[in-house]
Design an enzyme around this catalytic site. Structure first.
Site, PDB file in Angstrom:
ATOM      1  N   ASP A  51       0.848  -1.377   0.087  1.00 57.28           N
ATOM      2  CA  ASP A  51       0.024  -0.081   0.019  1.00 57.28           C
ATOM      3  C   ASP A  51       0.849   1.299  -0.142  1.00 57.28           C
ATOM      4  O   ASP A  51       1.409   1.415   0.881  1.00 57.28           O
ATOM      5  CB  ASP A  51      -0.870  -0.050   1.420  1.00 57.28           C
ATOM      6  CG  ASP A  51      -1.632   1.167   1.345  1.00 57.28           C
ATOM      7  OD1 ASP A  51      -2.883   1.266   0.667  1.00 57.28           O
ATOM      8  OD2 ASP A  51      -1.464   2.321   1.777  1.00 57.28           O
ATOM      9  N   TYR A  56       3.077   9.909  -0.455  1.00 59.86           N
ATOM     10  CA  TYR A  56       4.223   9.147   0.142  1.00 59.86           C
ATOM     11  C   TYR A  56       5.593   9.406  -0.353  1.00 59.86           C
ATOM     12  O   TYR A  56       6.499   8.980   0.396  1.00 59.86           O
ATOM     13  CB  TYR A  56       4.001   7.528   0.546  1.00 59.86           C
ATOM     14  CG  TYR A  56       2.690   7.036   1.294  1.00 59.86           C
ATOM     15  CD1 TYR A  56       1.895   8.033   1.726  1.00 59.86           C
ATOM     16  CD2 TYR A  56       2.445   5.857   1.311  1.00 59.86           C
ATOM     17  CE1 TYR A  56       0.791   7.737   2.326  1.00 59.86           C
ATOM     18  CE2 TYR A  56       1.093   5.390   2.008  1.00 59.86           C
ATOM     19  CZ  TYR A  56       0.189   6.358   2.438  1.00 59.86           C
ATOM     20  OH  TYR A  56      -0.730   6.127   3.061  1.00 59.86           O
ATOM     21  N   LYS A  85      -2.827   5.945  -4.401  1.00 61.68           N
ATOM     22  CA  LYS A  85      -3.943   6.992  -3.971  1.00 61.68           C
ATOM     23  C   LYS A  85      -3.572   8.170  -4.639  1.00 61.68           C
ATOM     24  O   LYS A  85      -2.419   8.609  -4.741  1.00 61.68           O
ATOM     25  CB  LYS A  85      -4.005   7.085  -2.572  1.00 61.68           C
ATOM     26  CG  LYS A  85      -4.106   5.654  -1.685  1.00 61.68           C
ATOM     27  CD  LYS A  85      -4.105   5.971  -0.416  1.00 61.68           C
ATOM     28  CE  LYS A  85      -3.662   4.462   0.397  1.00 61.68           C
ATOM     29  NZ  LYS A  85      -2.264   4.528   0.729  1.00 61.68           N
ATOM     30  N   HIS A 118      -7.593   9.353  -1.875  1.00 59.00           N
ATOM     31  CA  HIS A 118      -7.103   9.513  -0.602  1.00 59.00           C
ATOM     32  C   HIS A 118      -7.885   9.951   0.457  1.00 59.00           C
ATOM     33  O   HIS A 118      -7.867   9.457   1.642  1.00 59.00           O
ATOM     34  CB  HIS A 118      -5.525  10.046  -0.816  1.00 59.00           C
ATOM     35  CG  HIS A 118      -4.652   9.554   0.087  1.00 59.00           C
ATOM     36  ND1 HIS A 118      -3.333   9.617   0.087  1.00 59.00           N
ATOM     37  CD2 HIS A 118      -4.720   9.246   1.560  1.00 59.00           C
ATOM     38  CE1 HIS A 118      -2.516   9.196   0.849  1.00 59.00           C
ATOM     39  NE2 HIS A 118      -3.518   8.841   2.025  1.00 59.00           N
TER      40      HIS A 118
HETATM   41  P1  NAD Z   1       0.785   1.542  11.981  1.00 60.60           P
HETATM   42  O1  NAD Z   1      -0.320   1.201  12.989  1.00 60.60           O
HETATM   43  O2  NAD Z   1       1.027   0.341  10.999  1.00 60.60           O
HETATM   44  O3  NAD Z   1       2.071   1.663  12.621  1.00 60.60           O
HETATM   45  C1  NAD Z   1       3.445   1.685  12.429  1.00 60.60           C
HETATM   46  C2  NAD Z   1       4.500   1.833  13.504  1.00 60.60           C
HETATM   47  O4  NAD Z   1       4.381   0.909  14.313  1.00 60.60           O
HETATM   48  C3  NAD Z   1       5.668   1.920  12.995  1.00 60.60           C
HETATM   49  O5  NAD Z   1       6.433   2.853  12.575  1.00 60.60           O
HETATM   50  C4  NAD Z   1       6.546   0.983  13.853  1.00 60.60           C
HETATM   51  O6  NAD Z   1       7.249   1.763  14.310  1.00 60.60           O
HETATM   52  C5  NAD Z   1       5.488   0.164  14.715  1.00 60.60           C
HETATM   53  N1  NAD Z   1       5.675  -1.289  14.556  1.00 60.60           N
HETATM   54  C6  NAD Z   1       5.036  -1.885  13.229  1.00 60.60           C
HETATM   55  N2  NAD Z   1       5.039  -3.067  13.521  1.00 60.60           N
HETATM   56  C7  NAD Z   1       5.602  -3.416  15.024  1.00 60.60           C
HETATM   57  C8  NAD Z   1       5.776  -4.508  15.573  1.00 60.60           C
HETATM   58  N3  NAD Z   1       5.418  -5.758  15.318  1.00 60.60           N
HETATM   59  N4  NAD Z   1       6.185  -4.352  16.895  1.00 60.60           N
HETATM   60  C9  NAD Z   1       6.503  -3.018  17.475  1.00 60.60           C
HETATM   61  N5  NAD Z   1       6.347  -1.995  16.595  1.00 60.60           N
HETATM   62  C10 NAD Z   1       5.766  -2.083  15.447  1.00 60.60           C
HETATM   63  O7  NAD Z   1       0.815   2.913  11.157  1.00 60.60           O
HETATM   64  P2  NAD Z   1       0.798   3.457  10.001  1.00 60.60           P
HETATM   65  O8  NAD Z   1       2.149   3.451   9.107  1.00 60.60           O
HETATM   66  O9  NAD Z   1       0.235   5.133  10.139  1.00 60.60           O
HETATM   67  O10 NAD Z   1      -0.515   2.824   9.165  1.00 60.60           O
HETATM   68  C11 NAD Z   1      -0.059   1.797   8.355  1.00 60.60           C
HETATM   69  C12 NAD Z   1      -0.371   1.807   6.801  1.00 60.60           C
HETATM   70  O11 NAD Z   1      -1.606   2.362   6.386  1.00 60.60           O
HETATM   71  C13 NAD Z   1       0.744   3.221   6.276  1.00 60.60           C
HETATM   72  O12 NAD Z   1       2.021   2.690   6.097  1.00 60.60           O
HETATM   73  C14 NAD Z   1      -0.007   3.395   4.922  1.00 60.60           C
HETATM   74  O13 NAD Z   1       0.320   2.699   3.942  1.00 60.60           O
HETATM   75  C15 NAD Z   1      -1.675   3.462   5.363  1.00 60.60           C
HETATM   76  N6  NAD Z   1      -2.068   4.624   5.975  1.00 60.60           N
HETATM   77  C16 NAD Z   1      -3.148   5.394   5.213  1.00 60.60           C
HETATM   78  C17 NAD Z   1      -3.711   6.550   5.544  1.00 60.60           C
HETATM   79  C18 NAD Z   1      -4.551   6.962   4.574  1.00 60.60           C
HETATM   80  O14 NAD Z   1      -5.233   8.215   4.782  1.00 60.60           O
HETATM   81  N7  NAD Z   1      -5.548   6.315   3.758  1.00 60.60           N
HETATM   82  C19 NAD Z   1      -3.261   7.115   6.503  1.00 60.60           C
HETATM   83  C20 NAD Z   1      -2.153   6.532   7.258  1.00 60.60           C
HETATM   84  C21 NAD Z   1      -1.454   5.249   6.900  1.00 60.60           C
END
Ligand code: NAD
Length: 282
Positions: A51, A56, A85, A118
């Protein structure tokens, strides 16, 4: 949810396209070596879904990782699912068509699997959607959907849409369970996908989740991600660390029981870590 699901298991979207239950999110994965290595590690481990988004600023790296993984025989293009997106400043009909082509070019692909609006930019998202319907009709994308749409945005969009969005990607985690929006999407056959499933890492020390994790011999992250699957929600955790990418994928060898699900349901407090789709200024 069945215990027979695996990392390569897919849900069938409303147009028949199959989307993996688990994918890798790459928001904040840096363009260049970091995102290339991250995506390659995920594909090597067996992730089939990535994704990204124009916003990004890492689509070229994602594309390079995919091309290298295909060249190295790790995956075949038709087996993977690539999402991007259209960013808010590019919304509108012509500008969305141009943004789509730019994403395709940067990703070095001849089609996308899923392209999303988005954010629901007021006064723009219907025109944007018409552009998505066009690239979909032309076969340049296998499925189209939205992100950050609330019930009223979807109701409004559906008044004019000829294609029902296949997916709504929304912030969703135990503190923001999104029951009402999930029920609405289910009634319209729109697949819900969770962004920030781990609450951007903020939920990993939660006492109740830690207790459930200990009971199953799993990590807190694995409990949360399995909870998504149990709810019927596609999930896309982000990590650039290989051991966490692997950890996050190991959620297909156990199930949460009714007691766990009921306990997690008590955690909802409608808390957002990201922006409010009814009040954003970007
Ligand atoms: P997330 O909830 O996936 O958390 C990511 C963070 O959690 C990482 O930076 C890392 O520090 C930690 N982490 C991940 N796996 C872990 C583990 N097993 N143990 C400990 N810590 C861990 O947050 P995110 O990146 O905001 O969301 C995931 C994805 O969703 C994004 O990368 C993106 O692709 C998407 N997203 C979309 C939107 C949107 O508006 N559509 C907004 C935000 C994110």
């Amino acid at each position: 949810m069945s215990n027979e699901l695996k990392l390569n298991s897919k849900v069938t979207l409303n147009n028949g396209v199959q989307m993996p239950w688990l994918g890798l999110g790459v928001f904040l994965a840096k363009e260049g070596t970091e995102v290339v290595q991250t995506v390659k590690a995920a594909l090597k481990y067996g992730y089939l879904s990535i994704d990204t988004a124009a916003a990004y600023n890492n689509e070229e790296g994602v594309g390079r990782a995919i091309a290298e993984s295909i060249a190295e025989g790790t995956v075949a293009r038709e087996d993977i699912f690539v999402t991007s997106k259209v960013w808010n400043s590019n919304q509108g009909y012509d500008s969305t068509l141009a943004a789509f082509n730019e994403s395709l070019y940067k990703l070095n692909l001849d089609y996308l699997d899923l392209y999303l609006v988005h954010w629901p930019v007021k006064g723009k998202y219907k025109e944007t959607w018409r552009a998505l319907e066009k690239v979909y009709a032309e076969g340049k994308v296998k499925a189209i959907g939205v992100s950050n749409f609330q019930v009223h945005h979807l109701d409004d969009l559906l008044q004019d849409a000829t294609v029902v969005p296949a997916v709504n990607q929304i912030e969703l985690h135990p503190l923001l369970a999104q029951q009402q929006l999930r029920d609405y999407c289910k009634s319209k056959n729109i697949q819900v996908e969770a962004w920030s499933p781990l609450g951007q890492g903020n939920l990993l020390d939660h006492e109740l989740l830690k207790k459930i994790a200990a009971k199953h011999g799993k990590t807190t992250a694995q409990i949360i991600l399995r909870w998504d699957i149990e709810l019927g929600v596609v999930t896309i955790p982000k990590s650039v660390k290989e051991h966490r990418i692997i950890e996050n994928a190991n959620i297909f060898d156990f199930q949460l029981d009714a007691e766990d699900i009921a306990a997690i349901a008590t955690l909802n407090e409608n808390k957002r870590f990201g922006s409010d789709p009814d009040n954003f200024n970007f």
